[in-house]
Design a protein around this motif. Structure first.
Motif, mmCIF file in Angstrom:
data_model
loop_
_atom_site.group_PDB
_atom_site.id
_atom_site.type_symbol
_atom_site.label_atom_id
_atom_site.label_comp_id
_atom_site.label_asym_id
_atom_site.label_seq_id
_atom_site.Cartn_x
_atom_site.Cartn_y
_atom_site.Cartn_z
ATOM 1 N N LEU A 6 42.678 49.850 33.371
ATOM 2 C CA LEU A 6 42.089 48.812 32.531
ATOM 3 C C LEU A 6 40.838 49.370 31.852
ATOM 4 N N GLY A 7 41.050 50.213 30.851
ATOM 5 C CA GLY A 7 39.916 50.806 30.149
ATOM 6 C C GLY A 7 38.949 51.480 31.104
ATOM 7 N N SER A 8 37.646 51.335 30.830
ATOM 8 C CA SER A 8 36.627 51.968 31.681
ATOM 9 C C SER A 8 36.477 51.274 33.021
ATOM 10 N N PHE A 9 37.110 50.108 33.181
ATOM 11 C CA PHE A 9 37.079 49.388 34.464
ATOM 12 C C PHE A 9 37.851 50.147 35.530
ATOM 13 N N GLY A 10 38.837 50.935 35.103
ATOM 14 C CA GLY A 10 39.578 51.772 36.039
ATOM 15 C C GLY A 10 40.896 51.171 36.487
ATOM 16 N N PRO A 11 41.471 51.709 37.557
ATOM 17 C CA PRO A 11 42.796 51.282 38.020
ATOM 18 C C PRO A 11 42.805 49.833 38.507
ATOM 19 N N VAL A 12 43.848 49.101 38.090
ATOM 20 C CA VAL A 12 44.031 47.719 38.553
ATOM 21 C C VAL A 12 45.508 47.467 38.794
ATOM 22 N N SER A 13 45.798 46.475 39.615
ATOM 23 C CA SER A 13 47.183 46.069 39.819
ATOM 24 C C SER A 13 47.752 45.498 38.530
ATOM 25 N N ARG A 14 49.070 45.631 38.388
ATOM 26 C CA ARG A 14 49.748 45.167 37.171
ATOM 27 C C ARG A 14 49.596 43.657 36.995
ATOM 28 N N LEU A 15 49.387 42.938 38.091
ATOM 29 C CA LEU A 15 49.131 41.501 38.049
ATOM 30 C C LEU A 15 47.701 41.224 38.507
ATOM 31 N N THR A 16 47.064 40.280 37.851
ATOM 32 C CA THR A 16 45.753 39.758 38.250
ATOM 33 C C THR A 16 45.937 38.287 38.605
ATOM 34 N N LEU A 17 45.301 37.836 39.668
ATOM 35 C CA LEU A 17 45.367 36.406 40.001
ATOM 36 C C LEU A 17 44.305 35.674 39.194
ATOM 37 N N GLY A 18 44.746 34.834 38.252
ATOM 38 C CA GLY A 18 43.816 34.016 37.496
ATOM 39 C C GLY A 18 43.315 32.837 38.311
#
Length: 320
Positions: A6-18
Motif C-alpha cells: 500500500l504505497g509507502s505504508f508498506g505491506p497490507v492484507s488484500r482485505l481491510t476491515l472497514g
C-alpha cells in the motif's frame, strides 16, 4: 490471505476491515457481533482496520475487542472530516479528533490518519440542496497550505505513522493532490463494478474512480478500494426502502443479479471478486457488519479475481 504493498505504508492484507459495518452505519448489529467480527478478521489474516469517529461505535468496539493491545502485525487507520476552516485551526482540529479516537480505541497512536472530507477546487459550487460546501469538502488550497503540514506535525509527534486522503468525488482536484509533493501514503477510492459512490456523490460530476486509481498508481500512492458492493446495491437484497442513489443503483444492477443467478453465484461474492481484480487497488476495505458477511468476503478473496470470461460478461452489461 494475499499481501499487497500500500504505497509507502508498506505491506497490507488484500482485505481491510472497514469500520462502518461494525460501527452500525450499514444496518443494525450488536456490540458482540462487532467484537466477534473484529477478532475473526484478525484470525483470518486481515491486518488492517479502517476506523473513523463518524462510524458510531466502531472505535469503541476496537478498544473493547483488543483492550488497548493490537495483535502483532495489525495496524489501524482513522479519519477526520475537516471541511474547510481557517488554516490556523487545522492542526488543532485534527489533534482534538485524533485524541478522542485514540482514547476510544485505547491506543497511543494510529498507523494512518486520513482526511475524510473530499478535496474540491476552491471555486466549486455544489448543486442546490447539497450540504454547505465548507462542511462537506476541503478546498485544494487549504489542503496544500495547512492540511499537509498538520499531518507532517502529527507524524513528527509520533501520534500517526502515515497520512492519507479520500478520493471519492472531484476527480480532477484529487488527481492534482495526488501529483503534489509531499504525497499521501494512500487514497481511498471507489472500487465497484458500477463505478458508483451512490449517495456520497452530490457534486453533479462524474466520479471517475478509475482515473483516480490510475493517478495514484502513477504517483506511487497506495489505493484503498471502498464500496465493493455499493452499500448493498450489488447484493441480492437491499435494506433500504426509501428512494436514494443506492436504491437506484440496486435497480440498475438487476441485469447483474440475473447474470449471477445464471452462474449460480452470490452477487455479493462476485462483486467483491470483481473489485479485487480492479487494477491498482491494493487493499479492499470491507463494509461488513457481522461474521457471516465477513466470511463471504473472505471466500471472495480466497477464490481471487474473476476469470476473463466472467469479467467480459459483466462489462458487456454496460453498467458503468
Amino acid at each position: 490471505m494475499k499481501i499487497n504493498t500500500l504505497g509507502s505504508f508498506g505491506p497490507v492484507s488484500r482485505l481491510t476491515l472497514g469500520g462502518g459495518g461494525i460501527g452500525q452505519v450499514w444496518g443494525p448489529t450488536s456490540e458482540d457481533d462487532a467484537v466477534a467480527t473484529l477478532r475473526h478478521a484478525v484470525d483470518q489474516g486481515i491486518d488492517l482496520i479502517d476506523a473513523a469517529p463518524g462510524y458510531k461505535i466502531c472505535e469503541a468496539m476496537i478498544g473493547r475487542a483488543f483492550e488497548g493491545k493490537l495483535p502483532v502485525g495489525v495496524r489501524v487507520t482513522t479519519k477526520y472530516s475537516l471541511g474547510t476552516v481557517p488554516a490556523a485551526e487545522v492542526y488543532d482540529r485534527f489533534r482534538t479528533s485524533l485524541e478522542a479516537s485514540l482514547k476510544a480505541m485505547r491506543l497511543q497512536r494510529v498507523d494512518m490518519l486520513l482526511l475524510h472530507s473530499e478535496i474540491r477546487p476552491d471555486d466549486f459550487q455544489y448543486p442546490a440542496g447539497q450540504p454547505p460546501r465548507d462542511e462537506r469538502s476541503t478546498s485544494l488550497s487549504l489542503y496544500r497550505e495547512a492540511v499537509r503540514p498538520a499531518f507532517a506535525r502529527l507524524v513528527q509527534e509520533g501520534l500517526i505513522g502515515h497520512w492519507g486522503i479520500t478520493g471519492i468525488n472531484h476527480a480532477a482536484a484529487t488527481i492534482e493532490a495526488l501529483a503534489d509533493e509531499p504525497s499521501p501514503a494512500a487514497v481511498q477510492a471507489i472500487a465497484n463494478l458500477l463505478d458508483s459512490p451512490g449517495e456520497m456523490n452530490g457534486t453533479g460530476l462524474a466520479p471517475r474512480p478509475r482515473d483516480v486509481i490510475a493517478a495514484a498508481r502513477a504517483a506511487g500512492v497506495g489505493v484503498m478500494g471502498v464500496r465493493a458492493v455499493q452499500a448493498g446495491a450489488l447484493t441480492n437484497a437491499i435494506d433500504r426502502v426509501e428512494k436514494s442513489p443506492t436504491s437506484a443503483d440496486f435497480d440498475r444492477a438487476a441485469p447483474y443479479r440475473d447474470l449471477c443467478r445464471d452462474w449460480g453465484e452470490d452477487p455479493a461474492i462476485i462483486a467483491h471478486r470483481y473489485a479485487l481484480g480492479i487494477s491498482g487497488v491494493d487493499t479492499l476495505v470491507l463494509g461488513v457488519k457481522n461474521v457471516a458477511e465477513l466470511d463471504q468476503a473472505l471466500e471472495a478473496e480466497r477464490r481471487g479475481p474473476l476469470d476473463t470470461a466472467q469479467l467480459a460478461a459483466i462489462e458487456a452489461l454496460g453498467l458503468r
